[in-house]
Design a protein around this motif. Sequence first.
Motif, short mmCIF file in Angstrom:
data_model
loop_
_atom_site.label_atom_id
_atom_site.label_comp_id
_atom_site.label_asym_id
_atom_site.label_seq_id
_atom_site.Cartn_x
_atom_site.Cartn_y
_atom_site.Cartn_z
N THR A 115 -8.63 -1.34 20.01
CA THR A 115 -8.57 -1.12 18.57
C THR A 115 -9.86 -0.52 18.01
O THR A 115 -9.86 0.04 16.91
CB THR A 115 -8.29 -2.42 17.82
OG1 THR A 115 -9.29 -3.39 18.19
CG2 THR A 115 -6.91 -2.96 18.17
N ILE A 116 -10.96 -0.62 18.75
CA ILE A 116 -12.25 -0.14 18.26
C ILE A 116 -13.15 0.23 19.43
O ILE A 116 -13.04 -0.36 20.52
CB ILE A 116 -12.94 -1.20 17.36
CG1 ILE A 116 -14.25 -0.66 16.77
CG2 ILE A 116 -13.18 -2.50 18.13
CD1 ILE A 116 -14.86 -1.55 15.69
N CYS A 117 -14.00 1.21 19.21
CA CYS A 117 -15.01 1.54 20.22
C CYS A 117 -16.32 1.92 19.53
O CYS A 117 -16.33 2.36 18.38
CB CYS A 117 -14.54 2.65 21.15
SG CYS A 117 -14.19 4.23 20.36
N TRP A 118 -17.40 1.69 20.24
CA TRP A 118 -18.75 2.02 19.77
C TRP A 118 -19.44 2.89 20.83
O TRP A 118 -18.93 3.03 21.94
CB TRP A 118 -19.58 0.77 19.58
CG TRP A 118 -19.05 -0.25 18.63
CD1 TRP A 118 -19.33 -0.37 17.30
CD2 TRP A 118 -18.15 -1.34 18.92
NE1 TRP A 118 -18.67 -1.45 16.75
CE2 TRP A 118 -17.94 -2.06 17.73
CE3 TRP A 118 -17.51 -1.78 20.09
CZ2 TRP A 118 -17.12 -3.18 17.67
CZ3 TRP A 118 -16.68 -2.88 20.03
CH2 TRP A 118 -16.49 -3.57 18.83
N THR A 119 -20.61 3.39 20.49
CA THR A 119 -21.42 4.12 21.47
C THR A 119 -22.86 3.63 21.37
O THR A 119 -23.21 2.83 20.49
CB THR A 119 -21.41 5.64 21.22
OG1 THR A 119 -22.32 5.97 20.15
CG2 THR A 119 -20.03 6.15 20.87
N ASP A 120 -23.70 4.16 22.24
CA ASP A 120 -25.12 3.88 22.16
C ASP A 120 -25.73 4.71 21.02
O ASP A 120 -25.11 5.64 20.49
CB ASP A 120 -25.78 4.23 23.49
CG ASP A 120 -27.08 3.46 23.72
OD1 ASP A 120 -27.58 2.83 22.76
OD2 ASP A 120 -27.58 3.50 24.86
N TYR A 121 -26.95 4.39 20.65
CA TYR A 121 -27.63 5.07 19.55
C TYR A 121 -29.14 4.98 19.75
O TYR A 121 -29.62 4.21 20.59
CB TYR A 121 -27.25 4.44 18.20
CG TYR A 121 -27.64 2.99 18.11
CD1 TYR A 121 -28.86 2.61 17.55
CD2 TYR A 121 -26.82 1.98 18.63
CE1 TYR A 121 -29.25 1.27 17.50
CE2 TYR A 121 -27.19 0.66 18.58
CZ TYR A 121 -28.41 0.31 18.01
OH TYR A 121 -28.78 -1.01 17.98
#
Length: 297
Positions: A115-121
Amino acid sequence: MSKPLVSVVVISYNHEAFIKQTLDSLLSQKTDFEYEVVVGEDKSTDDTLAICKSYGDKINLIFSEENVGMIPNFIRTLKAAKGKYIAVCEGDDYWIDPLKLQKQVDFLEANPNYTICWTDYSIVNDKGELTKTDFGYTKDIIDIDFNNLFTPYSTYTLTSMFRMEAFDLELYQTLKHYKDNSLYVLLLREGKGAFLNFVSSVYRVHEGGVYSLTSNYHKNYSSYLNIKEIMEAVPESRSKNMKRILNSLGNATAFGLLKQKQKGEVLTEDQLKFMTDYFKNGNLKTKLKYFKRRFLK
């Protein structure tokens, strides 16, 4: 434009020094689908609104004649979004990977149980100095659920993309102690999350930042109230990991207040009540630790 696949939601207040870099980075995305940028401008006292208006029909600009506050501004901007997927970026942060949206859409389209994804920053300070994060991840894709959410805290909103249909906006609007964590927990109730291990964005730390320069006490206390509330609202989230995080935040807040009191600082009635109630109702380990710090020093 036909209905966009992705809506990029931006909330902004007094970001005149940053908003152009933000919007340019969002509008520079390379995709094989249509996306929109929806900006909620919350009656800034600087030239943020004028800068946003200069983009014309490149963005969907939401604004009003009075300041509505950060959360109502986010909600009204989110309600104006038309996309199947929502990406979020505040008006002082920016993206550096022109394929960010494409990569995240490709992942979510191929994995409907997420339902959701993130990445590095990366992080940039007032001097323009960049710092890389190091979460210790060695895989390209790391699953995120209630058993490892916030350990480490790698889930920053400026990198997020989620399925709008999986988000319970009604429940969200009933919460009093909102943080980004509320959004994540509500979405993870409906499916899995993933950290995609590439750097897509830059998080800005500056004097005008709403959260980045907040005191440790307020960070701990607001996070404690937030996690406590969302765990009560979403029973599925009450994992061992989440309970440990709640306990850690409560301890950090209460013992931080105790330290301030012992140094002679005057606490407010609310602070005194929280500290007293927390130690009174704490587990045996917490009570023993309190007794040692309170009476044996």
